[in-house]
Write a protein that holds these residues in place. Structure first.
Motif, short mmCIF file in Angstrom:
data_model
loop_
_atom_site.label_atom_id
_atom_site.label_comp_id
_atom_site.label_asym_id
_atom_site.label_seq_id
_atom_site.Cartn_x
_atom_site.Cartn_y
_atom_site.Cartn_z
N ALA A 152 47.32 -56.81 -10.91
CA ALA A 152 47.09 -56.20 -9.59
C ALA A 152 48.30 -55.38 -9.16
O ALA A 152 48.14 -54.31 -8.57
N ARG A 153 49.51 -55.87 -9.46
CA ARG A 153 50.71 -55.12 -9.10
C ARG A 153 50.80 -53.80 -9.88
O ARG A 153 51.20 -52.78 -9.34
N LYS A 154 50.40 -53.84 -11.13
CA LYS A 154 50.43 -52.63 -11.97
C LYS A 154 49.44 -51.59 -11.45
O LYS A 154 49.69 -50.40 -11.51
N ASP A 155 48.30 -52.07 -10.93
CA ASP A 155 47.25 -51.17 -10.43
C ASP A 155 47.52 -50.72 -8.99
O ASP A 155 46.83 -49.81 -8.51
N ASP A 156 48.47 -51.34 -8.30
CA ASP A 156 48.74 -51.00 -6.91
C ASP A 156 49.64 -49.76 -6.85
O ASP A 156 50.78 -49.79 -7.30
N PRO A 157 49.14 -48.68 -6.27
CA PRO A 157 49.93 -47.43 -6.23
C PRO A 157 51.18 -47.58 -5.33
O PRO A 157 52.09 -46.79 -5.46
N LEU A 158 51.22 -48.57 -4.45
CA LEU A 158 52.37 -48.76 -3.56
C LEU A 158 53.48 -49.59 -4.21
O LEU A 158 54.54 -49.76 -3.64
#
Length: 159
Positions: A152-158
């Motif tokens: 999820a962190r890898k996919d989070d643009p922020l």
């Protein structure tokens, strides 16, 4: 596969609900709340004292919850701190007072009764297997959750 999911989630949920019911009913007779059980238990198991941070890790509770519990226990005269003058009680070790030790002994007797009752008709070998498998499932799910969080962190643009 789905049947195993159903068995696991409903079984764990029912056990958890029963533990909460036992805590609530038994602690009421001692003038305590169910949330106090684990803190009293762990403080009685660690006579060298525990910090709020230690209790968060041991009880699997958040900082706010442990702070409320410790505040209740201090107000009732069950605990004291090593450095009460410190503003950051979160870093100070909490210890049981004599009154707290007496309450912890009562709590531990109630825990012992509940454990005996919950384990009735289970052999020692079955119990060992159950706990080994339970911890294995827990560890596997912890690892799975960490993988999901990392993904999820890898996919989070922020991020």
């Amino acid at each position: 596969m789905i049947h195993r999911f159903e068995q696991l989630t409903t079984g764990v949920s029912q056990i958890y609900k029963n533990i909460q019911r036992i805590k609530t009913l038994e602690m009421r007779s001692l003038g305590l709340k169910g949330t106090h059980v684990m803190c009293l238990y762990f403080l009685s198991s660690h006579p060298d004292g525990l910090t709020a941070s230690d209790l968060c890790a041991l009880c699997k509770e958040n900082k706010a919850g442990i702070s409320r519990i410790l505040s209740d226990l201090k107000e009732q005269g069950f605990i004291y701190y090593t450095h009460p003058e410190e503003k950051k009680k979160y870093r100070s070790k909490a210890f049981l007072t004599d009154t707290g030790k007496a309450q912890a002994r009562k709590v531990n007797r109630l825990i012992f009764r509940a454990v005996l009752e919950g384990g009735r008709d289970i052999t020692a070998e079955e119990r060992d297997t159950f706990y080994r498998v339970l911890h294995l499932i827990s560890d596997n799910l912890d690892n799975f959750c960490e993988g999901l969080e990392n993904s999820a962190r890898k996919d989070d643009p922020l991020s």
